[in-house]
Every structure is written in C-alpha cells, then in structure tokens.
Design a protein around this motif. Structure first.
Motif, PDB file in Angstrom:
ATOM      1  N   LEU A  42       0.862  -1.177   0.000  1.00 48.64           N
ATOM      2  CA  LEU A  42       0.000   0.000   0.000  1.00 48.64           C
ATOM      3  C   LEU A  42       0.901   1.230   0.000  1.00 48.64           C
ATOM      4  O   LEU A  42       1.784   1.349   0.846  1.00 48.64           O
ATOM      5  N   VAL A  61      -4.196   3.791  -4.073  1.00 48.17           N
ATOM      6  CA  VAL A  61      -4.524   2.808  -3.037  1.00 48.17           C
ATOM      7  C   VAL A  61      -5.484   1.762  -3.583  1.00 48.17           C
ATOM      8  O   VAL A  61      -5.346   0.556  -3.301  1.00 48.17           O
ATOM      9  N   ASN A 120       2.498  -1.782   4.201  1.00 45.57           N
ATOM     10  CA  ASN A 120       1.752  -0.523   4.170  1.00 45.57           C
ATOM     11  C   ASN A 120       2.731   0.654   4.329  1.00 45.57           C
ATOM     12  O   ASN A 120       3.717   0.571   5.043  1.00 45.57           O
TER      13      ASN A 120
END
Length: 731
Positions: free
Chosen positions: A484, A520, A709
């Motif tokens: 991400l 995203v 992430n």
C-alpha cells in the motif's frame, strides 16, 4: 497460484545492491549530513586552532674551484659518480647541526623560543633538478610559524654559509701563507705598538705635532711682545693727557665727577643761587651795620641754613658727603663750575678710565708672555721624542704594506680549491602555506562523508525497524501479497486524476477517501487478486485482517479489500471485531448499538449488518457494538461462531478487522473460526522482533501472507501508463 517469496523477489539474497545502498544512504541522510557537518566543523576548528605555517626559501650555487677537474669532466675524463658523491657530501655538510645551531644562536635574541630540534624538523635542503638533471643549485626551505622568523633564520644561515665558505678558503690559504702570515702578524704587532706609543705620547702631552705647535707658540710670543710695545706707547700718551687735564682743572677725577653731577642738579643750583643772594644781602648790610645788628644776624642765620641745605642736597645726590666737599667753600666752588670746566672734568674722567684699561691690558700681555715662555721651554724635549716615534710608525707601515702585497700575489695562486658557495636567491619574507582552509574543508567534508557513511551503515545494522517491502519479505516466510503506497495529501483533497473511477465525497472520512484514491485502490485490487489466487483447493470466505502493532493500517486494508471484492460483484461483509478500539462505525458514520457485542446476551436476531454504498457499489458492515467489559469472553462465545457460520451462507466474502496480535488473545480467538489471516505491517514502524513475535503467535493459523503498508512509491507509478495510452490514441 499464490505469490511466493522467491517469485516476488528473484534477486533477493545476501548481496547488497546499488539500489539498497542508495536507499540506506537516503534513509540515513541525516547521518551523512551530520558526518559531513562534523567533518567540516572539525576541519574548521582545526584550521582555526592550527597556527599558520610560513615558508621561506633561498637558493645557493655550489661550484668546485678545481678548474683542472672541471676541464677534465667536460672532456669526459672525470667521474660522474665522484661528482655526485661530492655534492651529496656538500648537502650533508650544509644541513649539519653546526650550521643550524649557529643560525639558531644568531636569532636567539629576537626569537628566544627557537630551538635546534624544532629547526631540524622544519629545515629542508635539496638539489634542484632541471629536466631530470641535477644542477649545481641547492634550495634551502624553512617552515615556521612567523613569516619574519623564517626569513630571519635563513638570512642568518646564509651569512653563516658565506662566512664558513670564506673561512674555509682562508684555511686553505693559511696553510700556504703560514710564513708570510707570521711576518704579517709581527709587522701588525710592531705597527700597533709604535702607533700606540705615539698615541700615548700625543695624549699625555696634549699635542699632535710638537714642531708645528712649538712654531705656533713662538709666533704667539712674538705677537704678544709686539702688542706690549704698541700698548706701552698708547699708555704713555694717555698718561700725559691725564696729567695735563688734572693740572688745568686743579681737581682730582673724583672731585671733577662730583662737580659735574652737582652742576647738573637744578635744585642744587637753585639753593646755590639763594645762597649767593643772601651773601650779597649780608655784604650790603655790613656796609651800614655791624655784626651785632639783628637784621645782619638774621641774614647770617639764613646763610647757615642755606649751606646746611646745600650739604643735605649733596648727600642726597651723591649718597654721602665726599671728603673733598667737607668745607663750605669747596661745596660752593664745586657747584659753580663753568661749561669748560665741566668738559675738562669729563675728559679727565675718560682719561683716567683709559689709563686703567691700558694698564690691565699691559699686565695681561705680561702674563701671557710668561706662560708662552714657560711652555716653549718644554718643546725641545718633546720634539726629540716625537722625531723618534714618528719614523718608527712609518717604517712599520711600509713593512706591513709590502707584506700585504706579497700575500695577495701568493693568495691568488692558492685560491683555486674546494667548493665555492654563492647565494643565487636571497630569502624573502615567509609565505603562508598552511593551513589551507579550502583543502582542509574539502578533506573534512570527505572524511565526514566517510565517517557519516560508516555511522549510517552502523546505525542501519543496529536498526531493527523494517524500512522497505523487500526487507519485510525477507523477514517472513510468507508471500508478500502486495504493498500500500505511503499517504499523499492529494488523495483526500479530491485530486485523484482520470484514474479515479469513483468520485470522492469530500464530506466522507479520511479513511473512506483514502481507500477510494486511485493508487490505493489499484494496490488493493492487486492484493485482493493475490488472495483470491491463493484459494486453490478451498474457497476463502472468512478472512481475518490484523497487525502486530496498533496503527499499522489493518482497518484501511479491511475496508479496501471489501471494496475491491464488491467491484467484482461479490457480496461482501465487513465485521469490526476490534472490541477494544472499534473505528469502523465512526469512519462510516454508522450506529453502534446493534453490533457484535449484542451476541453476549444471546440476541442473534438483533445482529443486523448495515449496508453502506460507495457510488455504484455497496458492502455490508457489522459494527463492534457497545464496548463490553470482557472482549475475549464475547469473542469466545459459541454464538459468535454460530453467527459466522450463518453469515458464510449469506455472503461470498467476510472480512474481519481484529485487534493487534501482540499483547492480547482476541486475534487468535477470531482466527480460530476463519479460513485464513492476512497480516499488515507498516513500513518504517514495524520492527523485526515485533514482526517475528507476531508471526510466531499466528503460526497456528493459516497465514495467507503479509501486506506492506506505507511504501514510498514513485508519483508516476499509477498514472503514467494511462496518460501515455491516451496520448498515443490522440496522436
């Protein structure tokens, strides 16, 4: 098929690539900057604290005086090896302690701190080369902390070299001139003695040449005698004139001088006139009356008073009454001089003064003549002594000059020999050669960069935080399901570009805006597809999403995966099983009174998931419900398992958001009735020990993989392809 470790990173291994080095240096840029700063600061401090170094130099030519050897060398008969040895000997001799110590002593008064040990380490003497050929020029270089000191030291050394060169030449000559030098020594001593005797004679007798001075005394005596004769004539004339005036005036010079002063007094003359009138009146009265007449007595008394007044006036004028004027007649007579008498009186006084002056001059000449006659009597002896000393001095001087001429002739014949040292370039004021600020700062920056790099890699080796997705993948035995991208402010400001298929509602929460942003969303689609490919034998219906630590993005991943599955026409349910810190109901603006925790009261029929629309797609969300007193007891109840079994029949995919793994058993309890688990880890936050501990805690569950992430990606990674494609179509 799933994404395995080897497939996702085929170049992974122990080798450290350039990209990894660059990323480490970029990540530890502050260490590099700090190292450079420390290096530059240290170089600056060192430059400021380092005393300046100044360099002064001089050049000397060293040539042999052996003309025959030089001709043989030029003709090829000489030895180059021998010449090199001779020059090496000269270098060693010139930089020996005997010269350096003498130079130190020469400047010791001006520079008392200068020591031989310091000088030896700062003095350099080399032979100058020209085109790989050694010349006859030697260069002397001296380094010091004072520009004037460096020049002064080399100046002193230059003088010492030249003095030594002359001394050596003198020594060479002295061996051949020893005999004549002895004669010169004797001649010099004799000349010194005779000159000393003559000088002592002149000093003791206070004269230079007695013959000349005796002649001068005789001349002076003759002049004095002539002056005495002339003065005697003048004295006789003056004396005759004085006697004539004295007879004519019948007064002494003193009386004449007094009479002149009384005659010039108006008061005295007035009193004298009154006296004459009174005497005339007395004479007239005596013709008629006798001396007993009262009137005559009054006149006589008045006359006496007038005489007394005349005496008082004389005393006032002269200061006292002279003996010559003691009588009445003399006072009256002195005051009655005529003009002629006054002139004669003045001439008499002048004649007396002239006689006294001539007498004094005559006596002075007599004294001078006696002195000259006495002085002249000692000159015959002095002249004889002078005539003895002066010829001796001339003889010794002539002998010395002759010996010097012979010595010069012999010296010219013996001068060829040894080496001759001559100054080619005199030393100048020292030039500053150190410290060099630019060079020091550059070296400091390079050293600081090197030290900063070492510190950066040392800090990197001690750092347990995972900084890249590659590092995350290396730390786990699970496949990397995807990444991400790191947060970008433009995502929540509505600037999603042409790739944002679902318009962003600015009134929605940041979480909702983030999962709908194009970068995203595309990453979530890829992660969802990788999870789907992992279900090769059994379809994954209930998937738990968790993290090792709080705030690593598990809720974002859960909601994002739900939206990605919903866009694929799947019925998706999101369950907020984080009963300790639930967030979905706040982010989605849902009520939280009929959530998961109502199962604790056995009210399964009251559990009613809420439908949430995101444009053309929609998902169901089951909130956590009111906060329970014991979350683990709620999650461990059989009603939760019954609920999950019921929900499996109604939904294609159930995504459960759970609490962090470390520190609590809630996640393990939820994972026990799920088909698989996904672990999300935030880059630059999760550490290797925390990740290993989380992996160990979830080892009993079916871990599908890990999601990285917060990965920093290129800004054009998600947009350039689409833009390029549209541009190619338009062209």
């Amino acid at each position: 098929m799933g994404v395995t470790h080897s497939e996702s990173n085929p170049n992974s291994g122990t080798e450290l690539g350039y990209s990894q080095l660059f990323s480490i240096l970029l990540r530890r840029g502050l260490w590099l900057v700090g190292g450079v700063g420390i290096g530059v600061a240290a170089a600056t401090l060192l430059t400021l604290r380092t005393k300046p170094t100044y360099e002064s130099s001089m050049q000397l030519i060293v040539e042999p005086n052996y003309q025959e050897d030089l001709r043989q060398t030029e003709e090829g008969g000489g030895s180059d090896r021998q010449r090199e040895t001779d020059y090496a000997t000269q270098i060693n001799l010139m930089r020996s302690d005997q010269f350096l110590s003498q130079a130190v002593e020469a400047v010791q008064d001006t520079y008392p701190d200068l020591e031989l040990g310091t000088v030896k380490g700062s003095f350099f003497l080399t032979q100058v080369e020209e085109g790989n050929v050694d010349t006859r020029i030697f260069e002397a270089v001296y380094l010091g902390e004072d520009p004037e000191n460096t020049q002064a030291f080399l100046d002193a050394l230059k003088n010492i070299y030249l003095a030594y060169n002359l001394e050596q030449q003198e020594q060479r000559l002295s061996r051949g001139l020893s005999s004549i030098n002895e004669q010169l020594k004797v001649a010099r001593n004799n000349l010194t003695d005779t000159q000393g005797a003559l000088e002592t004679f002149r000093r003791n007798q206070s004269l230079i040449n007695p013959e000349e001075q005796a002649t001068a005394v005789v001349d002076a005596l003759n002049r004095v005698e002539q002056q005495r004769q002339e003065l005697q004539v003048q004295f006789a004339d003056a004396q005759a004139q004085y006697q004539a005036l004295e007879r004519q005036l019948a007064l002494s010079p003193e009386s004449a001088l007094v009479a002149a002063r009384l005659t010039q007094s108006s008061r005295f003359q007035g009193l004298l006139n009154e006296l004459q009138q009174t005497e005339l009146a007395i004479a007239e009265t005596r013709v008629i009356y006798t001396d007993l007449d009262p009137n005559l007595q009054v006149l006589l008394e008045e006359r006496d008073n007038q005489v007394a007044l005349l005496r008082q006036e004389v005393q006032q004028i002269l200061g006292s009454l002279p003996a010559e004027l003691d009588g009445e007649e003399t006072v009256v007579r002195a005051g009655r001089l005529s003009e002629i008498d006054l002139s004669l009186a003045a001439a008499l006084v002048e004649a007396q003064a002239a006689l006294r002056q001539l007498e004094a001059q005559r006596q002075s000449l007599i004294d001078v003549a006696q002195t000259l006659e006495t002085d002249l009597q000692r000159y015959p002896e002095l002249i004889a002594e002078y005539d003895r000393l002066q010829p001796e001095v001339e003889i010794e001087r002539t002998v010395l000059e002759r010996l010097l001429e012979e010595r010069e002739l012999l010296q010219a014949e013996l001068a060829q020999g040894g080496y001759n040292w001559q100054v080619v370039e005199s030393p100048q004021v020292g030039k500053k050669v150190a410290p060099n600020p630019k060079s020091n700062l550059m070296l400091g920056a390079i050293a600081g960069l090197f030290i900063g790099g070492i510190a950066a890699f040392a800090r990197e080796s001690m750092d347990r935080v995972v900084h890249t997705s590659d590092e995350l993948q290396k730390q786990t035995a699970l496949p990397l399901l995807g990444i991400l991208p790191a947060y970008t402010p433009g995502w929540i400001n509505g600037r999603n570009g042409d790739r944002n298929l679902t318009p962003v509602d600015l009134n929605q929460s940041d979480l909702v805006k983030t999962v709908q942003a194009a970068p995203v969303r595309e990453s979530l689609d890829l992660i969802a597809k990788n999870i789907e490919l992992l279900a090769t034998e059994h379809k994954l219906k209930a998937i738990m999403v968790s993290s090792a630590l709080p705030n690593e993005g598990k809720t974002t991943l859960t909601l994002g995966l739900a939206l990605s599955a919903a866009r694929l026409n799947q019925r998706v349910l999101v369950v907020d099983a984080d009963l300790r810190q639930p967030t979905l109901h706040r982010e989605l603006a849902l009520p939280n009174n009929a959530g998961l925790t109502v199962l604790a009261g056995g009210l399964i029929h009251r559990v009613n998931p809420a439908a949430v629309s995101f444009g053309p797609i929609a998902i169901d969300v089951l909130t956590a419900g009111p906060e329970p007193s014991d979350p683990l007891r709620v999650l461990s109840s059989h009603r939760v398992k019954q609920l999950v079994a019921l929900l499996r029949r109604n939904y294609d995919l159930i995504l459960i958001d759970t609490p962090p793994v470390l520190g609590m058993a809630d996640t393990l309890q939820v994972g026990s009735f799920c088909d698989g688990a996904v672990l999300v880890a935030r880059i630059d936050r999760i550490t290797q020990p925390d990740l290993n501990q989380a992996m160990h805690s979830l080892s009993q569950l079916r871990l599908l993989g890990v999601v990285a992430n917060g990965v920093k990606q290129s800004a054009t990674r998600y947009a350039d392809y689409g833009i390029a494609k549209r541009t190619s179509h338009s062209s």
